[in-house]
Motif scaffolding. Structure first.
Motif, short mmCIF file in Angstrom:
data_model
loop_
_atom_site.label_atom_id
_atom_site.label_comp_id
_atom_site.label_asym_id
_atom_site.label_seq_id
_atom_site.Cartn_x
_atom_site.Cartn_y
_atom_site.Cartn_z
N PHE A 87 39.74 -46.09 41.87
CA PHE A 87 39.45 -45.27 43.16
C PHE A 87 41.00 -45.13 44.02
O PHE A 87 41.28 -44.06 44.51
CB PHE A 87 38.66 -46.13 44.11
N LYS A 88 41.66 -46.28 44.12
CA LYS A 88 43.01 -46.39 44.62
C LYS A 88 43.88 -45.36 44.05
O LYS A 88 44.71 -44.84 44.49
CB LYS A 88 43.51 -47.68 44.69
N ASP A 89 44.12 -45.45 42.57
CA ASP A 89 44.79 -44.72 41.80
C ASP A 89 44.53 -43.05 42.14
O ASP A 89 45.44 -41.99 42.36
CB ASP A 89 44.77 -44.77 40.31
N THR A 90 43.50 -42.82 42.27
CA THR A 90 42.96 -41.33 42.43
C THR A 90 43.09 -40.82 44.08
O THR A 90 43.93 -39.95 44.18
CB THR A 90 41.43 -41.29 42.33
N ILE A 91 43.11 -41.73 45.31
CA ILE A 91 43.71 -41.44 46.32
C ILE A 91 45.00 -41.45 46.20
O ILE A 91 45.64 -40.24 46.95
CB ILE A 91 43.47 -42.77 47.41
N TYR A 92 45.84 -42.12 45.49
CA TYR A 92 47.33 -41.75 45.44
C TYR A 92 47.72 -40.50 44.80
O TYR A 92 48.49 -39.54 45.23
CB TYR A 92 47.82 -42.79 44.44
N LEU A 93 46.86 -40.20 43.71
CA LEU A 93 47.33 -39.14 43.07
C LEU A 93 46.70 -37.65 44.00
O LEU A 93 47.54 -36.61 43.92
CB LEU A 93 46.60 -38.79 41.76
N THR A 94 45.97 -37.81 44.78
CA THR A 94 45.54 -36.73 45.74
C THR A 94 46.52 -36.43 46.71
O THR A 94 46.90 -35.21 47.22
CB THR A 94 44.34 -37.03 46.57
N GLN A 95 47.20 -37.53 47.07
CA GLN A 95 48.22 -37.61 47.95
C GLN A 95 49.75 -36.84 47.28
O GLN A 95 50.37 -36.36 48.04
CB GLN A 95 48.61 -38.79 48.73
N VAL A 96 49.81 -37.40 46.11
CA VAL A 96 51.03 -36.67 45.51
C VAL A 96 50.65 -35.13 45.15
O VAL A 96 51.57 -34.53 45.38
CB VAL A 96 50.94 -37.47 43.98
N MET A 97 49.41 -34.79 44.95
CA MET A 97 49.16 -33.27 44.61
C MET A 97 49.32 -32.48 45.90
O MET A 97 50.10 -31.54 45.81
CB MET A 97 47.71 -33.38 44.03
N GLN A 98 48.95 -32.98 46.83
CA GLN A 98 48.83 -32.47 48.19
C GLN A 98 50.31 -32.28 48.78
O GLN A 98 50.94 -31.18 49.17
CB GLN A 98 48.12 -33.31 49.26
N ALA A 99 51.19 -33.23 48.53
CA ALA A 99 52.42 -33.44 49.17
C ALA A 99 53.40 -32.23 48.16
O ALA A 99 54.09 -31.61 48.64
CB ALA A 99 53.12 -34.59 48.89
N GLN A 100 53.13 -32.20 46.75
CA GLN A 100 53.73 -31.09 46.07
C GLN A 100 53.36 -29.74 46.00
O GLN A 100 54.09 -28.84 46.18
CB GLN A 100 53.52 -31.54 44.56
N CYS A 101 51.95 -29.63 46.35
CA CYS A 101 51.68 -28.37 46.56
C CYS A 101 52.04 -27.60 48.04
O CYS A 101 52.51 -26.60 47.96
CB CYS A 101 49.98 -28.46 46.75
N VAL A 102 52.03 -28.53 48.87
CA VAL A 102 52.23 -27.98 50.31
C VAL A 102 53.98 -27.73 50.20
O VAL A 102 54.44 -26.77 50.93
CB VAL A 102 52.19 -28.90 51.51
N LYS A 103 54.43 -28.62 49.60
CA LYS A 103 56.12 -28.53 49.40
C LYS A 103 56.53 -27.27 48.87
O LYS A 103 57.36 -26.23 49.35
CB LYS A 103 56.79 -29.52 48.57
#
Length: 823
Positions: free
Chosen positions: A559-575
């Motif tokens: 669960f914690k790893d998935t949360i982390y990956l959603t933030q990685v994905m969001q940051a990279q997409c919006v970037k």
């Protein structure tokens, strides 16, 4: 949704004067339920939910499923009551008013059992004449009607035509017909927030008694005269003259730092009167203009306005004046159909960089000045210069706009309408007319909607044939199914005022409102908290395009790893999307371009849940916010590929040209030493432009860097100038991260030390580490950088605490994650 573009000025309200007395009715009130079975004390400003929580009669409304559990609160009809004594002789005053700055929302008001008025608009100021009703000892009641039931009744009574939507999507767990009540539209639910339709007195309430005349309010607008090349000030004052005879006197306007003082003679006739003054600023004084953050200083000038009237009446007001001009430029562009859409501030074209603001809490009494400052300072710290106050929330409190002035934040201000049609019966329109007159600053341009085709929409009779035409106005863009790394899916529009991707907030944020059984991605809680249909799966889809999904044997760690990956994905997409908009500011390609604004959705959160926000509820920075600090930097290199060629654009928000050098490095995933590095010759980076600096075929780039492939290497690059200004170091992935060759599991350690109020994290890694995430749990504060690509063995990061903490506390809470930790 209608909106205004607005840079609000800090105003001082009309308070007590020599010929007036004011009695605040803030503080302790009594609250009772509709059938009288429940009675409790409550605070004003405040609401029923907050009062129940403060008395321990309900849990935290945000805990787990309490938004459903506590629906009964919004469905009841509550009564606020207060007994109070007037501390002065009421018979000596010609006029006594009861003033509510904000009532939420539908209420009948009784003073001493006499009905004195009704309210039905959360966004209006109400003033009731109680001269003949008020006594020395008084009893005041506000009998509220459930906003949910009121909205349903108004909808049912409106039979002449359909006013959609009737209800929000079921995934939002919301209430229906919110467009029939002039109330915070998102309080009935939204795709990022809960349904808490509040009742209460949400702003100041007071009694004002006066003789002769009273200053109700005054506003002012700095105006630049192009003909005389000088500044003027238009001041408008509203008086209630209760004297039976005209009142004469003088007005003295003084701005000492501008060597400006002017005196005017006025005469006020009985009744409601408006006084308009035109002040010419001394031309011998140098007026320093207010600039958005990153473009100059936020200079303001203290002004006093003194009214000296007959009978010895003296009224003095003070305010801070900011001098600036705002122009919306919609004109033809060579090589493109349509019109431009950008803003000039003080005559200079400004690229608007920022985000969208939503209410900071479902319960406005919890939104303190400290919280506003924290959130707005975080926007500025991420190099933003603009926030759009979204139309489904509220017209923010004065402190919000005062802080925006202070910090250099431009405000794109929506009128409070969102994602719906609205009734057009006379009563509704009259209420809105009063609301709009109360809220608008008349010197600012406004457009009919967002998104809109701007001037073209007006030309077409306010209803566009193609409302999403990228050649006009602003656009909103969302695409969750296509790969966000493909920049070609994004619109090359004039201005993008909404765009974004979801992520989950940190575990430390979720932990406060959940229990152990909730801590999995597919739990009932996780599904309940997601108010965007299919949102959780859409995040996994985007993650899956370029990253490996976590498969830890420990469910909590997964669960914690998935949360982390959603933030990685969001940051990279919006970037990637934001960089596309920034590099499109100076070019026209196939008739499209000249993008001059990027406001991503959204800045802040209203509760602890998955959303598009870059700041979690309470202010903790997500990875996206750290990325925003880079992709909104004033000087930025932007890399992308097209047809196997690698391009780097230089983007400058600077006011003057500068000589710069571009450094490009290639790293292998398997080594902390760069494989090769090259520098361009010095070139002139043009002010306020985005220009191509570098182009090379990817095979040629890899070929001259030894045995390098797309899967085994990554590119980094940065700009440096003669005056030592260095851009952020940007990077470009040559392949998906789930295809990398040579990427090793990184062991990262941190040595923490303290320097004054700041803490130093000296990091050391055993291998190249993508998306290094430093976390200190619930300790409030932010890092100087986070979510970064670590290509060197050591790196120093600073931590800026928002509250006192210690080295030992940070060491106990510290945790570091990089991408390979999720494998």
């Amino acid at each position: 949704m209608r909106l205004r573009l607005l840079l609000l000025l800090a105003l001082c309200g009309a308070g007590p004067t020599a010929a007036a007395r004011s009695l605040s009715l803030r503080g302790s009130w009594r609250i009772r339920s509709g059938n009288g079975s429940l009675e409790l004390p409550g605070r004003v400003p405040g609401c029923v939910h907050s009062a129940l929580f403060q008395r321990g009669l309900i849990q935290d409304p945000y805990y787990r499923f309490n938004d459903l559990k506590y629906r009964w609160i919004s469905l009841d009809n509550w009564t606020y009551s207060k007994k109070f004594q007037i501390p002065f002789n009421i018979s000596k005053w010609q006029k006594v008013n009861l003033i509510f700055e904000g009532v939420d929302t539908v209420a009948k008001i009784l003073l001493n059992s006499v009905p004195i008025g009704k309210t039905d608009n959360m966004f209006k100021r109400y003033s009731f004449d109680i001269t003949t009703v008020v006594r020395n000892v008084n009893s005041l009641e506000l009998r509220f009607q459930s906003p949910v039931l009121y909205a349903a009744q108004r909808s049912k009574a409106h039979t002449s035509y359909w006013v959609p939507p009737d209800c929000p999507p079921p995934v939002q767990k919301g209430q229906c017909h919110v467009n029939f009540i002039r109330k915070e539209q998102s309080s009935f639910s939204w795709d990022w927030g809960p349904s808490f339709p509040t009742q209460g007195i949400w702003k100041d309430v007071r009694i004002e008694a006066y003789n002769i005349c009273h200053l109700n309010f005054f506003t002012f607008s700095p105006i630049y005269d192009n003909h005389t090349q000088g500044w003027n000030l238009e001041i408008e004052s509203s008086f209630d003259v209760v004297s039976p005879k005209p009142i004469s006197g003088q007005v003295i306007v003084a701005i000492p730092k501008l060597q400006t003082q002017q005196t005017y003679s006025i005469e006020l006739q009985p009744g409601e009167r408006i006084v308009e003054l035109f002040v010419k600023i001394n031309k011998n004084a140098t007026v320093e203009t207010w600039w958005p953050h990153g473009h100059g200083n936020q200079t303001g000038y203290n002004m006093t306005v003194l009214f000296k009237l007959d009978g010895g009446l003296s009224i003095e007001k003070s305010a801070k004046v900011y001098f600036r001009t705002v122009e919306l430029i919609e004109e033809s562009i060579e090589g493109s159909q349509g019109l431009s859409f950008y803003f000039k501030i003080n005559g200079l074209p400004i690229f608007l960089k920022g985000s969208n603001w939503i209410p900071a809490d479902s319960f406005q009494d919890r939104v303190t000045s400290d919280l506003l400052r924290l959130l707005l300072q975080s926007a500025v710290d991420a190099n933003m210069n603009t926030l759009r106050v979204w139309g489904g929330g509220i017209y923010e409190q004065d402190e919000f706009y005062r802080l925006c002035d202070e910090l250099g934040i431009m405000v794109w201000q929506d009128f409070m309408f969102a994602c719906a049609l609205y009734p057009t019966d006379q009563g509704f329109l009259d209420s809105v007319r009063t609301e709009v007159a109360h809220q608008r600053d008349k010197t600012r341009p406004f457009i009919i909607s967002s998104p809109t085709n701007g001037a073209e929409s007006i030309e077409e009779g306010w209803l566009s044939a193609n409302p999403y035409d990228k050649n006009f106005g602003d656009v909103h863009f969302y695409d969750y199914s296509n790969d966000c790394w493909n920049w070609k899916i994004f619109p090359k529009a004039r201005f993008v005022s909404e765009y974004g991707y979801q992520s989950w907030p940190s575990f430390s944020t979720l932990e406060k409102v959940s229990s152990e059984k909730d801590w999995s991605y597919n739990s009932e809680f996780s599904l309940h908290r997601q108010h965007h249909a299919g949102g959780n799966n859409e995040m996994l889809l985007q993650i899956g395009f370029h990253f490996k999904l976590p498969k830890n044997t420990d469910p909590l760690q997964t669960f914690k790893d998935t949360i982390y990956l959603t933030q990685v994905m969001q940051a990279q997409c919006v970037k990637i999307e934001t960089e596309f908009y920034r590099r499109s500011r100076s070019e026209i390609v196939d008739g499209k371009g000249h993008t001059m604004g990027a406001l991503y959705w959204q800045l802040n959160d209203i509760w602890q849940a998955p959303s598009w926000a870059s700041l979690e509820y309470g202010g903790k920075w997500k990875m996206l916010h750290y990325f925003a600090r880079h992709f909104f930097a004033p000087l930025l290199p932007v890399g992308f590929e097209d047809q196997d060629a690698f391009f780097i654009y230089g983007v400058s928000d600077l006011h003057s040209d500068c000589k710069a050098t571009l450094t490009v490095r290639v790293h292998t995933w398997s080594s902390l030493e760069p494989l090769c590095s090259s520098e361009t010759e010095r070139f002139v980076m043009e002010a306020g432009k985005a220009v191509l600096l570098y182009k090379e075929q990817v095979p040629a780039l890899l070929g001259r860097c030894g045995n390098c492939t797309r899967q085994s290497c990554v590119v980094s690059f940065y700009l440096s100038t003669d005056n030592q200004l260095v851009s952020p170091t940007n990077h470009h992935f040559l392949s998906s991260l789930n295809e990398t060759v040579g990427l090793q599991k990184a062991h990262i350690t941190a040595n923490i030390s303290q320097q004054g109020d700041t803490f130093v994290f000296d990091l050391e890694t055993s291998a190249v580490a993508p998306f290094v995430w430093l976390d200190v749990g619930s300790i409030p504060g932010r890092f100087s950088d986070n979510g970064f690509l670590m290509t060197e063995k050591t790196r120093t990061i600073l931590f800026y605490p928002w509250k006192p903490t210690s080295k030992s506390e940070l060491e106990q809470s510290f945790h570091v994650t990089s991408l390979t930790d999720t494998y």
